[in-house]
Write an enzyme that holds these catalytic residues in place. Structure first.
Site: not given
Lengths: 163, 566
Positions: B475, B111-112, B49, B161
């Site tokens: 760097m 969940f999630q 993502e 949802k």
């Protein structure tokens, strides 16, 4: 610009939505500025809330805070009431343990600060005082030796004298 | 017309003119993905993502349009945070849609479930959670408006949802009122004042930033600079807004800026800053920054003004409007300035430039990273869109690949996100399928989003990756060399995959150059290849980026090479 830190009262008109106070608080907290007092309620328009908060900062920092707050989508306006002619009040509730010895002194303090007894039962009473922040501070100092059980302060509410 | 939330979602995107989405599906997004299956929207399935957000960001930077990301709830949402913060610091317009658990489950540690609204509050311009399907279309329209208007930025929309699965009456919304005032306002008093300052100034300088590119004001900037004959330096974010081939161009200022740009900033008597925010990497020590100059600052965001540098003339306006009205004033006043009037200042700059040009020590034995970038410039004739990762690769690109056009340099300026460049290049390539898009990477940062190689192959996205492979986090190693007596604590990355074999495993062409003599041929072969390519350049391991201003030091005190730095 003034480098000296002093108390500034900011008055914000914001959308009356669940997340808005967190956005305002996060904008200050995320940059390390402490909110000293905070008062929130809906305005005459139920969709809009007024947040009155105080911070102790120098003028340059206050200007930065104002600019950051007004960037928030949910904030409609920000004004620094410390710069205007403003009425400021704070309300305090104090619960005192009553004894035969302290009753008279408490009554005198209530009288001095134009407070009132909200409730009394048995050996306790709850006192309400509405005044300026300074007077509230003084009232607390006077009541302390008499045995404060607990207390709650609203923080400052303020309103411009005129538009 | 009765529609499901997921159908309204697609319609609202189409109404915003969106054609490409970078996304990754998940449980709570099934209704939306089912609709996507039926729609004409192009969906690019990324492999992580974070890659989706950087790709949307790269798409936005290259095209000037709003980039769109769609990810699932919980880990899908939290994986976007770095990408969002990156877009936030660079003011890039993107809209990130996150799935969310059904509204009755919010707050139950379902969940999630993640409180993505709370998590992204400080790193978005604004975020929304859609609680009722009736407000969905309006919120999506508002999200795109907020993302692209004023000072642009990322907006997140959280989609539970059950809201996506519910039905409501849908009417397409009328387009939102025009956002930016595109008609130049009559020249304000401040513009007259700026004109006076320009007339009085002996050593004027323009400092431009990303705001000029975001505000699509490059043409106006060029007109103003050329008419007033004021030399131009630009922050990293503004590279390309003013053409590097123009004689007025000074290069980038700041920590790794050119000697002459930093000297000019320290000696100018008038600094006109447009669309920049005086980042610490640009200003160095604030007390000595442009200390001889009156400072004019144009920015669309009032909170940028007097934040780091106190200015004499603040102008809160978008760059395009401000420059248009100023150019109009120049025309009305019949303003002109002769080369003679600027001679002393131009001579001084020329002297700085001749004495300390931007350069490096090339080698016949070992590939110098700067040489790879110079050769890339030569072969692309400066016509490519260049993305970078973060670190030495980024600074060398800013120094040695001159940019002539806006929206052709994509780099993580504010947040400094390693792993930005490659997915951003994918996004840019989708916005411009026919352009050459190159990601200049380091061996460290390319590994941070290497999984997107699969995305490039799957969708035949012909991005070219040039890895400047020095086996170090270069760097950080440079700072350890200069400030920590060469104690290279955990910066040696020489344990790395064989990038050529890795490319082949993903199904790309992999190429490698180990000697300076091979660089041009490998670049040529890679750039001419029709598909995506990984080019691995084994470069000098301990090359440093110079000039370098000590962190927190005044910008006119620069180390120009190793001897001076130590």
């Amino acid at each position: 610009m003034e480098k000296q830190k002093k108390e500034h009262i900011l008055s914000l008109l914001v959308n009356n939505k669940p997340d808005v106070l967190a956005r305002v608080a996060g904008t200050l907290g995320g940059r390390g500025y402490n909110i000293e007092t905070l008062c929130v309620d809906a305005t005459m328009d139920p969709g809009v809330s007024k947040i009155i908060l105080s911070v102790i900062q120098d003028q340059a920092t206050i200007t930065k805070i104002e600019k950051q707050l007004i960037r928030l989508i949910d904030v409609h306006s920000v004004s620094d009431l410390s710069k205007m002619e403003t009425v400021m009040r704070e309300m305090m509730l104090v619960r005192m343990k009553l004894t035969d010895k302290n009753k008279a002194d408490i009554a005198l303090i209530i009288d001095t600060f134009r407070g009132r007894v909200v409730t009394m039962n048995g050996d306790h009473c709850v006192i309400e005082i509405t005044s300026t922040k300074e007077d509230i501070d003084r009232a607390i100092e006077s009541l302390k030796p008499l045995g404060i059980d607990d207390m709650a302060r609203t923080g400052i509410v303020a309103l411009e004298r005129m538009k | 017309m009765k529609l499901k939330g997921s159908q309204i979602f697609i319609k609202a995107l189409e109404q915003e003119g969106i054609d490409t989405i970078f996304g990754y599906p998940g449980g709570v997004l099934l209704d939306i993905y089912d609709e996507l299956h039926r729609s004409n929207l192009k969906h690019i399935l990324v492999r992580h993502e974070q890659g989706a957000v950087h790709a949307a960001d790269g798409y936005a930077r290259a095209s000037g349009k709003v980039g769109v990301t769609l990810v699932t709830s919980g880990p899908g949402a939290t994986n976007t945070v770095t990408g969002i913060a990156n877009a936030h610091l660079d003011s890039i317009p993107i809209v990130v849609f996150t799935g969310q658990v059904p509204t009755p489950l919010i707050g139950t540690d379902a969940f999630q479930e993640a409180d993505i609204i709370g998590i992204t509050r400080p790193c978005t311009k604004h975020n929304f959670q859609v609680r009722r399907v009736e407000e969905l279309a309006k919120i999506i329209q508002e999200a795109f408006y907020i993302a692209r208007s004023g000072r642009p930025g990322p907006v997140l929309v959280d989609l539970p949802k059950d809201v996506m699965a519910s039905m409501t009456d849908y009417e397409p919304l009328p387009p939102r009122a025009k956002e930016l005032n595109s008609v130049p306002k009559p020249a304000s008093k401040k513009a007259f004042y700026v004109l006076d300052l320009i007339n009085e100034a002996k050593r004027p300088l323009l400092l431009t930033g990303g705001g000029v590119i975001l505000g699509k004001a490059s043409e106006e900037l060029r007109e103003m600079a050329r008419r007033t004959k004021i030399p131009v330096t630009s922050t990293l974010m503004g590279l390309g807004a003013f053409p590097a081939k123009d004689p007025l161009w000074m290069g980038m200022p700041g920590m790794h800026g050119t000697y002459y740009a930093n000297m000019a900033l320290s000696h100018c008597d008038l600094l006109i800053a447009i669309g920049c925010r005086f980042d610490d990497r640009v200003t160095g020590k604030l007390d000595t920054f442009a200390s001889k100059a009156k400072i004019v600052h144009v920015d669309v965001d009032a909170s940028s003004i007097n934040k780091n540098v106190m200015v004499d003339v603040p102008i809160v306006q978008d760059c395009k409007t401000a420059l248009q009205s100023f150019n109009k004033l120049l025309m009305e006043q019949d303003f002109s300035v002769t080369d003679e009037q600027r001679k002393a200042w131009f001579d001084q700059i020329a002297e700085w430039r001749t004495n300390v040009p931007l350069t490096y020590c090339n080698s016949d034995e070992i590939i110098k990273p700067q040489f790879v970038i110079e050769t890339l410039y030569k072969l692309t004739k400066g016509q490519a869109i260049i993305a970078t990762e973060v670190g030495q690769n980024q600074m060398w690109t800013a120094q040695f690949y001159p940019f002539d056009e806006p929206n052709t340099f994509l780099s993580s300026g504010g947040l400094g996100t390693m792993g930005y460049g490659f997915p951003a290049a994918i996004g840019a390539q989708l916005a411009f399928p026919d352009k050459l898009v190159v990601d200049i990477a380091g061996d460290g940062s390319i590994q941070m989003n290497i999984q997107e190689l699969a995305t490039a192959v799957q969708y035949k996205i012909p991005v070219k990756i040039a890895i400047l492979n020095n086996g170090f986090l270069g760097m950080v190693r440079q700072w350890q060399e200069l400030f920590y007596e060469k104690r290279y604590s955990h910066t040696d990355m020489s344990f790395a995959p064989d990038f050529v074999k890795l490319a082949e495993a993903y199904g790309l062409l992999g190429l490698r150059a180990e000697k300076p003599g091979e660089v041009e041929a490998i670049l040529r072969k890679g750039l001419e290849h029709p598909g995506p390519v990984v080019m691995d350049f084994k470069v000098a391991r301990e090359e440093c980026v110079y000039p370098m201003v000590r962190p927190g030091g005044p910008i006119h005190e620069m180390a120009l090479g190793r001897e001076m730095a130590n």
